[in-house]
Design a protein around this motif. Structure first.
Motif, PDB file in Angstrom:
ATOM      1  N   CYS A 348      41.067  40.149  31.585  1.00 38.72           N
ATOM      2  CA  CYS A 348      41.663  40.528  32.858  1.00 38.72           C
ATOM      3  C   CYS A 348      42.724  41.328  32.645  1.00 38.72           C
ATOM      4  N   THR A 366      34.681  36.411  37.601  1.00 36.35           N
ATOM      5  CA  THR A 366      36.198  35.806  38.277  1.00 36.35           C
ATOM      6  C   THR A 366      36.912  35.519  37.025  1.00 36.35           C
ATOM      7  N   CYS A 367      38.212  35.848  37.152  1.00 39.07           N
ATOM      8  CA  CYS A 367      39.143  35.252  36.019  1.00 39.07           C
ATOM      9  C   CYS A 367      39.590  34.022  36.501  1.00 39.07           C
ATOM     10  N   TYR A 368      39.612  33.142  35.377  1.00 43.32           N
ATOM     11  CA  TYR A 368      40.286  31.686  35.627  1.00 43.32           C
ATOM     12  C   TYR A 368      41.815  31.562  35.651  1.00 43.32           C
ATOM     13  N   CYS A 370      44.034  34.479  37.496  1.00 38.93           N
ATOM     14  CA  CYS A 370      44.559  34.951  38.756  1.00 38.93           C
ATOM     15  C   CYS A 370      43.547  34.691  39.592  1.00 38.93           C
ATOM     16  N   GLY A 371      42.205  34.533  39.554  1.00 39.63           N
ATOM     17  CA  GLY A 371      41.361  34.314  40.708  1.00 39.63           C
ATOM     18  C   GLY A 371      40.862  35.765  40.921  1.00 39.63           C
ATOM     19  N   ARG A 372      41.078  36.945  40.342  1.00 36.15           N
ATOM     20  CA  ARG A 372      40.606  38.197  40.844  1.00 36.15           C
ATOM     21  C   ARG A 372      38.925  38.407  40.303  1.00 36.15           C
ATOM     22  N   VAL A 373      38.299  38.966  41.118  1.00 35.27           N
ATOM     23  CA  VAL A 373      37.032  39.494  40.764  1.00 35.27           C
ATOM     24  C   VAL A 373      36.784  40.645  40.408  1.00 35.27           C
TER      25      VAL A 373
END
Length: 443
Positions: A348, A366-368, A370-373
């Motif tokens: 990420c 999807t990053c674990y 920060c939740g960004r796609v």
């Protein structure tokens, strides 16, 4: 002003007599190569050792006495053939020493068969007394080659500076004249716009040839895939005729030779389109950023995948990164190569989390943390940019080993024993001593 070694390629237009003489030179060079293979192989079988480069060159006067037609070829061209043979032999021994598998190591030099439209002749600066430009805007002119006469040339950029060497090559039905010269980088002659971004990360791929950290991408043109239908048709026509010819034990007819020429011409067009696209893309990338970050890809390892081999070869990532490297050096940019075994996919760029490895089918993840796609390729390019910025913050050490240019044998006057060309004072004119270089003549 710093000068660098450059090259310019031209199309040469030879007369019928000149083409006949050039093909004779190419045949003589092939004959010398085959004698090296024969003598060196027999010597290795008897003694277990190879003939050194210096001993192989001593056979040239003996061969010229028994075969007077060898004296018609420039001496430097025959010496260059022996040098190429010794280099190929050294690569084979080096791969054996490192224990590479049979499929990936270089083989020993083999016997060269007679093939129409192939081969080249090396020419030193002494063999080119004049190189004159005849057009003000376009790179057109004439080159005077010793023992061959004046030939017309036409290309994309006219060389300036000091002439080092040249090579005249038979490429199918066309003739290619390439010149090596030393001059200031092109940026000193053509103004290059200032960089629009300070650091740029590049992620190479197959669907998109290059994805930039800014979000821009260059789709892979896939020149081979586009021409595959026509290539398949031409290959079938040639294969059927070749099978019938071998079955009936007939000589190659003119019609069959034209089939082979059409097939080779189509392959050359694919190669030229790919090279043109690489030059345009590499020039745009080096003009865009002050510091460029790329990956040290194992393209040879990627090509071992049978499902990706054709696409990897069609993309030509190694050639693209090579052009980005030397153009960045010419334009005063810096190039940073991320380690081959450092992660870039699945990392990420926002929070810095190094996630699990992703399969080739996963294009969005999807990053674990920060939740960004993220898009797979864009996130990898941004991660390379992040690593490059850290490298810049640490003071930007020496350039990568692949970027530093090694001096060529035409540029250096002193040659290592057994690896370079003969530079004796008496043989200077015959073997092309480049210690006294001459400027290119521009009319």
């Amino acid at each position: 002003m710093t000068e660098v070694v450059q090259a310019a390629t031209f199309c040469a237009y030879l007369k019928a007599q000149q083409e006949h003489e050039l093909r004779g030179w190419v045949g003589s060079c092939r004959w010398v190569w085959n004698r090296c293979v024969e003598f060196d192989g027999a010597h290795r079988e008897c003694t277990g050792k190879s003939i050194p480069y210096a001993d192989l060159t001593k056979w040239l006067p003996i061969w010229k006495e028994s075969h007077p037609w060898l004296a018609e070829v420039p001496a430097i061209a025959l010496v260059d053939v022996i040098r190429q043979y010794c280099q190929a032999r050294s690569r084979a021994f080096a791969d054996l020493k490192w224990g590479l598998p049979k499929g990936s190591r270089a083989g020993f030099p083999k016997w060269r068969k007679r093939k129409a439209g192939e081969g080249s002749v090396y020419l030193a600066s002494a063999a080119l007394p004049d190189l004159t430009r005849t057009h003000e805007k376009h790179a057109r002119g004439r080159a005077e080659v010793m023992r061959l006469g004046v030939i017309r040339i036409r290309g994309g950029r006219w060389p300036e500076g000091h002439l080092l060497a040249a090579r005249l090559r038979l490429d199918g039905e066309r003739h290619v004249f390439s010149v090596q010269f030393r001059a200031p980088p092109p940026k000193a002659r053509v103004p290059v716009p200032g960089p629009t971004v300070d650091v740029l990360g590049l992620d190479g791929g197959l669907s998109a040839l290059v994805v930039e950290s800014t979000g821009d991408s260059d789709e892979a043109p896939r020149h081979l895939r586009q021409a595959e239908k026509k290539l398949r048709r031409l290959q079938r026509r040639w294969s059927r005729a070749e099978h019938a010819r071998k079955k009936e034990e007939r000589e190659v007819s003119r019609r069959h030779a034209r089939r082979q020429q059409r097939l080779a011409r189509q392959h050359r067009q694919v190669r030229d389109r790919r090279a043109d696209h690489h030059h345009h893309l590499s020039s745009a990338l080096t003009a865009k950023a002050a510091v460029i970050g790329v990956e040290d890809l194992s393209v040879k390892g990627m090509a071992r995948n049978p499902h990706l081999a054709k696409s990897v070869a069609d993309a030509g990532l190694s050639e693209l990164y090579r052009q980005v490297g030397y153009k960045a050096e010419w334009r005063g940019r810096r190039l940073h190569e991320v380690g081959r075994f450092e992660r870039s996919t699945g990392c990420c760029p926002d929070c810095g989390l190094v996630g699990p490895r992703l399969g080739l089918k996963v294009r969005v993840w999807t990053c674990y943390g920060c939740g960004r796609v993220h898009d797979r390729d864009h996130a990898a390019a941004r991660w390379i940019e992040r690593l490059t910025r850290e490298w810049v913050a640490q003071g930007m050490g020496e350039p990568a080993a692949g970027v530093a240019r090694q001096p060529t044998r035409g540029e250096t006057g002193v040659q290592r024993r057994g690896l370079g060309l003969r530079r004796g004072a008496r043989r200077g004119a015959a073997n092309g001593d480049t210690s006294s270089e001459q400027p290119l003549v521009a009319a």
